[in-house]
Design a protein around this motif. Structure first.
Motif, PDB file in Angstrom:
ATOM      1  N   ARG A   3      -1.500  11.038 -26.378  1.00 46.40           N
ATOM      2  CA  ARG A   3      -1.251   9.700 -25.857  1.00 46.40           C
ATOM      3  C   ARG A   3      -0.948   9.832 -24.367  1.00 46.40           C
ATOM      4  NH1 ARG A   3       2.203   5.330 -28.973  1.00 46.40           N
ATOM      5  NH2 ARG A   3       0.133   5.063 -29.897  1.00 46.40           N
ATOM      6  N   ILE A   4      -1.825   9.295 -23.557  1.00 43.24           N
ATOM      7  CA  ILE A   4      -1.728   9.379 -22.105  1.00 43.24           C
ATOM      8  C   ILE A   4      -1.005   8.153 -21.565  1.00 43.24           C
ATOM      9  CG2 ILE A   4      -3.026   9.478 -19.951  1.00 43.24           C
ATOM     10  CD1 ILE A   4      -3.428  11.986 -21.554  1.00 43.24           C
ATOM     11  N   PHE A   5      -0.015   8.368 -20.700  1.00 48.31           N
ATOM     12  CA  PHE A   5       0.577   7.260 -19.944  1.00 48.31           C
ATOM     13  C   PHE A   5       0.421   7.569 -18.462  1.00 48.31           C
ATOM     14  CE2 PHE A   5       3.691   5.048 -17.478  1.00 48.31           C
ATOM     15  CZ  PHE A   5       3.725   3.783 -18.035  1.00 48.31           C
ATOM     16  N   SER A   6      -0.115   6.599 -17.719  1.00 54.78           N
ATOM     17  CA  SER A   6      -0.258   6.767 -16.285  1.00 54.78           C
ATOM     18  C   SER A   6       0.182   5.493 -15.588  1.00 54.78           C
ATOM     19  CB  SER A   6      -1.717   7.079 -15.923  1.00 54.78           C
ATOM     20  OG  SER A   6      -1.855   7.226 -14.514  1.00 54.78           O
ATOM     21  N   GLY A   7       1.056   5.644 -14.571  1.00 50.36           N
ATOM     22  CA  GLY A   7       1.521   4.496 -13.802  1.00 50.36           C
ATOM     23  C   GLY A   7       1.096   4.612 -12.346  1.00 50.36           C
ATOM     24  N   ILE A   8       0.703   3.497 -11.752  1.00 54.15           N
ATOM     25  CA  ILE A   8       0.325   3.481 -10.344  1.00 54.15           C
ATOM     26  C   ILE A   8       1.025   2.320  -9.653  1.00 54.15           C
ATOM     27  CG2 ILE A   8      -1.782   2.162 -10.839  1.00 54.15           C
ATOM     28  CD1 ILE A   8      -3.056   3.678  -8.436  1.00 54.15           C
ATOM     29  N   GLN A   9       1.625   2.601  -8.501  1.00 48.06           N
ATOM     30  CA  GLN A   9       2.386   1.578  -7.788  1.00 48.06           C
ATOM     31  C   GLN A   9       1.473   0.634  -7.017  1.00 48.06           C
ATOM     32  OE1 GLN A   9       6.009   1.942  -5.645  1.00 48.06           O
ATOM     33  NE2 GLN A   9       6.447   3.983  -6.438  1.00 48.06           N
ATOM     34  N   PRO A  10       1.796  -0.658  -7.024  1.00 47.26           N
ATOM     35  CA  PRO A  10       1.044  -1.632  -6.232  1.00 47.26           C
ATOM     36  C   PRO A  10       1.647  -1.757  -4.838  1.00 47.26           C
ATOM     37  CG  PRO A  10       2.588  -2.799  -7.634  1.00 47.26           C
ATOM     38  CD  PRO A  10       2.778  -1.323  -7.917  1.00 47.26           C
ATOM     39  N   THR A  11       1.560  -0.700  -4.059  1.00 42.09           N
ATOM     40  CA  THR A  11       2.255  -0.675  -2.767  1.00 42.09           C
ATOM     41  C   THR A  11       1.294  -0.679  -1.587  1.00 42.09           C
ATOM     42  OG1 THR A  11       2.398   1.722  -3.017  1.00 42.09           O
ATOM     43  CG2 THR A  11       4.338   0.443  -3.605  1.00 42.09           C
ATOM     44  N   GLY A  12       0.161  -1.332  -1.731  1.00 39.25           N
ATOM     45  CA  GLY A  12      -0.770  -1.398  -0.611  1.00 39.25           C
ATOM     46  C   GLY A  12      -2.160  -0.999  -1.043  1.00 39.25           C
ATOM     47  N   ASN A  13      -3.057  -0.839  -0.088  1.00 41.67           N
ATOM     48  CA  ASN A  13      -4.447  -0.516  -0.394  1.00 41.67           C
ATOM     49  C   ASN A  13      -4.567   0.807  -1.140  1.00 41.67           C
ATOM     50  OD1 ASN A  13      -5.504  -2.790   0.908  1.00 41.67           O
ATOM     51  ND2 ASN A  13      -5.529  -1.760   2.880  1.00 41.67           N
ATOM     52  N   ILE A  14      -5.400   0.811  -2.170  1.00 39.04           N
ATOM     53  CA  ILE A  14      -5.706   2.050  -2.866  1.00 39.04           C
ATOM     54  C   ILE A  14      -6.594   2.888  -1.956  1.00 39.04           C
ATOM     55  CG2 ILE A  14      -6.765   3.066  -4.908  1.00 39.04           C
ATOM     56  CD1 ILE A  14      -4.250   1.489  -5.501  1.00 39.04           C
ATOM     57  N   THR A  15      -6.236   4.141  -1.781  1.00 40.11           N
ATOM     58  CA  THR A  15      -6.975   5.003  -0.858  1.00 40.11           C
ATOM     59  C   THR A  15      -7.961   5.904  -1.594  1.00 40.11           C
ATOM     60  OG1 THR A  15      -5.450   6.894  -0.950  1.00 40.11           O
ATOM     61  CG2 THR A  15      -4.893   5.090   0.574  1.00 40.11           C
ATOM     62  N   LEU A  16      -8.817   6.536  -0.800  1.00 41.81           N
ATOM     63  CA  LEU A  16      -9.729   7.531  -1.349  1.00 41.81           C
ATOM     64  C   LEU A  16      -8.948   8.652  -2.023  1.00 41.81           C
ATOM     65  CD1 LEU A  16     -12.648   8.637  -1.572  1.00 41.81           C
ATOM     66  CD2 LEU A  16     -12.272   9.743   0.641  1.00 41.81           C
ATOM     67  N   GLY A  17      -7.778   8.990  -1.456  1.00 38.83           N
ATOM     68  CA  GLY A  17      -6.936  10.016  -2.056  1.00 38.83           C
ATOM     69  C   GLY A  17      -6.456   9.619  -3.437  1.00 38.83           C
ATOM     70  N   LEU A 190      -6.558  11.870   7.465  1.00 36.34           N
ATOM     71  CA  LEU A 190      -7.648  12.109   8.413  1.00 36.34           C
ATOM     72  C   LEU A 190      -7.117  12.382   9.815  1.00 36.34           C
ATOM     73  CD1 LEU A 190     -10.203   9.338   7.340  1.00 36.34           C
ATOM     74  CD2 LEU A 190     -10.136  11.738   6.628  1.00 36.34           C
ATOM     75  N   CYS A 191      -5.855  12.054  10.043  1.00 33.38           N
ATOM     76  CA  CYS A 191      -5.242  12.276  11.354  1.00 33.38           C
ATOM     77  C   CYS A 191      -4.457  13.578  11.431  1.00 33.38           C
ATOM     78  CB  CYS A 191      -4.306  11.107  11.705  1.00 33.38           C
ATOM     79  SG  CYS A 191      -5.133   9.521  11.847  1.00 33.38           S
ATOM     80  N   ASP A 192      -4.000  14.068  10.277  1.00 39.87           N
ATOM     81  CA  ASP A 192      -3.188  15.283  10.223  1.00 39.87           C
ATOM     82  C   ASP A 192      -3.420  15.947   8.874  1.00 39.87           C
ATOM     83  OD1 ASP A 192      -1.296  17.283  10.137  1.00 39.87           O
ATOM     84  OD2 ASP A 192       0.381  16.040  10.796  1.00 39.87           O
ATOM     85  N   GLY A 193      -4.206  17.010   8.872  1.00 42.25           N
ATOM     86  CA  GLY A 193      -4.577  17.667   7.627  1.00 42.25           C
ATOM     87  C   GLY A 193      -3.435  18.323   6.887  1.00 42.25           C
ATOM     88  N   ARG A 194      -2.234  18.293   7.468  1.00 40.62           N
ATOM     89  CA  ARG A 194      -1.059  18.866   6.789  1.00 40.62           C
ATOM     90  C   ARG A 194      -0.301  17.831   5.976  1.00 40.62           C
ATOM     91  NH1 ARG A 194       1.582  20.819  12.216  1.00 40.62           N
ATOM     92  NH2 ARG A 194       0.883  18.681  12.615  1.00 40.62           N
ATOM     93  N   LYS A 195      -0.648  16.554   6.160  1.00 41.87           N
ATOM     94  CA  LYS A 195       0.037  15.470   5.460  1.00 41.87           C
ATOM     95  C   LYS A 195      -0.887  14.856   4.413  1.00 41.87           C
ATOM     96  CE  LYS A 195       1.948  12.352   7.985  1.00 41.87           C
ATOM     97  NZ  LYS A 195       2.112  11.359   9.071  1.00 41.87           N
ATOM     98  N   LYS A 196      -0.313  14.481   3.274  1.00 40.71           N
ATOM     99  CA  LYS A 196      -1.086  13.862   2.213  1.00 40.71           C
ATOM    100  C   LYS A 196      -1.600  12.493   2.655  1.00 40.71           C
ATOM    101  CE  LYS A 196      -0.590  12.517  -2.653  1.00 40.71           C
ATOM    102  NZ  LYS A 196       0.365  12.413  -3.793  1.00 40.71           N
ATOM    103  N   MET A 197      -2.851  12.171   2.304  1.00 35.76           N
ATOM    104  CA  MET A 197      -3.367  10.831   2.576  1.00 35.76           C
ATOM    105  C   MET A 197      -2.518   9.829   1.810  1.00 35.76           C
ATOM    106  SD  MET A 197      -7.197   9.193   2.028  1.00 35.76           S
ATOM    107  CE  MET A 197      -7.983  10.248   3.252  1.00 35.76           C
ATOM    108  N   SER A 198      -1.959   8.842   2.526  1.00 35.82           N
ATOM    109  CA  SER A 198      -0.998   7.935   1.917  1.00 35.82           C
ATOM    110  C   SER A 198      -1.287   6.490   2.304  1.00 35.82           C
ATOM    111  CB  SER A 198       0.425   8.305   2.357  1.00 35.82           C
ATOM    112  OG  SER A 198       1.358   7.321   1.947  1.00 35.82           O
TER     113      SER A 198
END
Length: 334
Positions: A3-17, A190-198
């Motif tokens: 049984r899979i449960f997955s939650g996603i926050q509605p906190t802005g545009n969904i990104t490619l990440g 795309l601006c800093d490869g050390r930071k997660k796309m957010s």
């Protein structure tokens, strides 16, 4: 059956990440015969930090529209928004009374988000992992697809489930397992490869949004940060080259190739060819999803109906589970 449960926050545009790191994997899980899938837009989690609450309903609808447009089938899976199912909050209070303060103080994401402003952070942000545990345990979910950054929250949910089972001498809650997704394909800024796309990054140029148009996608990839060297022919050549690794990784993920295969394809080339091919591929994959989101959001009645029906199905699963917890605790029900 899992049984899979997955939650996603509605906190802005969904990104490619978000799409490559979570959503497309959830679609794959949904299509596995051995999986029973529950997908939740966790709008109650979204208010743990200050935000434009007037936009929350619209963001919830957009997130649901994105999930449907990307391939989540609300007929085969349960899709709903968290605030319509009161069992989440009812169970969270019980679980909170079994959660040790020390467990919450160890949560890395809380420390990262508040920095030195711990005393000014909301209690909701601190208690966030308890509600997350309730989201999972209210359905007796066995597996939770998450990225590496969320693994600690699943470990806490396991601790809380074990604490309940031990306290009441039962095996009522399964100990949920983190289903780590896309280990090889962590998508960075795309601006800093050390930071997660957010989606919360202050710069829109740091990310590709699923709803971006063709020109915007092309412009963002063209302007994506690179270095002055040619692309390597093997993975070891990406060491210390975060931006190069990020663009190759995005290409590999979008083309369903391994990282090694993508590196061989562009080894010795400059970034121009990679960016051109990546632009065409991103547009091919993303634009149909973005167009479908726009179509669904032009009349949100369908989205609202899907979430309403999903919440009915979610309550049918969670209500008897939480009722049994309340009976075990000893709450009087007249």
């Amino acid at each position: 059956m899992k049984r899979i449960f997955s939650g996603i926050q509605p906190t802005g545009n969904i990104t490619l990440g978000n799409y490559l790191g979570a959503i497309q994997n959830c679609v794959k899980l949904q299509n596995e015969a051995s999986c029973d899938c529950i997908f939740c837009v966790v709008d109650q989690h979204a208010i743990t930090v200050r935000r434009n609450t007037g936009a929350l309903k619209r963001s919830t609808q957009e997130t649901a529209a994105c999930l449907i447009s990307a391939g989540i089938d609300p007929k085969n899976s349960i899709l709903f928004n968290q605030s319509q199912v009161e069992e989440h909050i009812k169970l969270a209070w019980v679980l909170g009374c079994l959660t040790r303060v020390g467990w919450l103080n160890r949560m890395i994401q809380f420390k990262d988000k508040v920095g030195k402003s711990k005393d000014n952070a909301s209690a909701g942000l601190w208690c966030y992992p308890i509600l997350m545990a309730a989201d999972i345990l209210a359905y007796k979910a066995t597996h939770v697809p998450v990225g590496d950054d969320q693994k600690q929250h699943i470990e806490l949910a396991r601790d809380i489930a074990h604490s309940y089972n031990f306290e009441f001498g039962t095996e009522f809650f399964p100990l949920p397992k983190a289903e780590i997704l896309s280990k090889s394909f962590r998508i960075m800024s795309l601006c800093d490869g050390r930071k997660k796309m957010s989606k919360s990054d202050s710069s829109d140029m740091s990310r590709i949004n699923i709803t971006d148009n063709v020109d915007t996608i092309a412009y963002k990839i063209k302007k994506a940060k690179t270095d002055s060297y040619s692309l390597p022919s093997e993975a070891s050549g990406l060491t210390g080259r975060a931006e190069a690794q990020n663009l190759i990784t995005i290409y590999a993920a979008l083309s369903n190739k391994s990282l090694d295969a993508a590196i061989l394809e562009y080894g010795g080339c400059g970034f121009g060819r990679l960016k051109q091919d990546l632009t065409e591929l991103a547009i091919e994959v993303i634009r149909p999803i973005g167009l479908e989101i726009s179509r669904l959001m032009s009349n949100t009645d369908y989205i609202d109906n899907v979430l309403e029906k999903g919440s009915v199905r979610a309550r049918a699963l969670s209500k008897p589970i939480v009722r049994e917890v309340y009976d075990t605790i000893g709450f009087l029900s007249t």
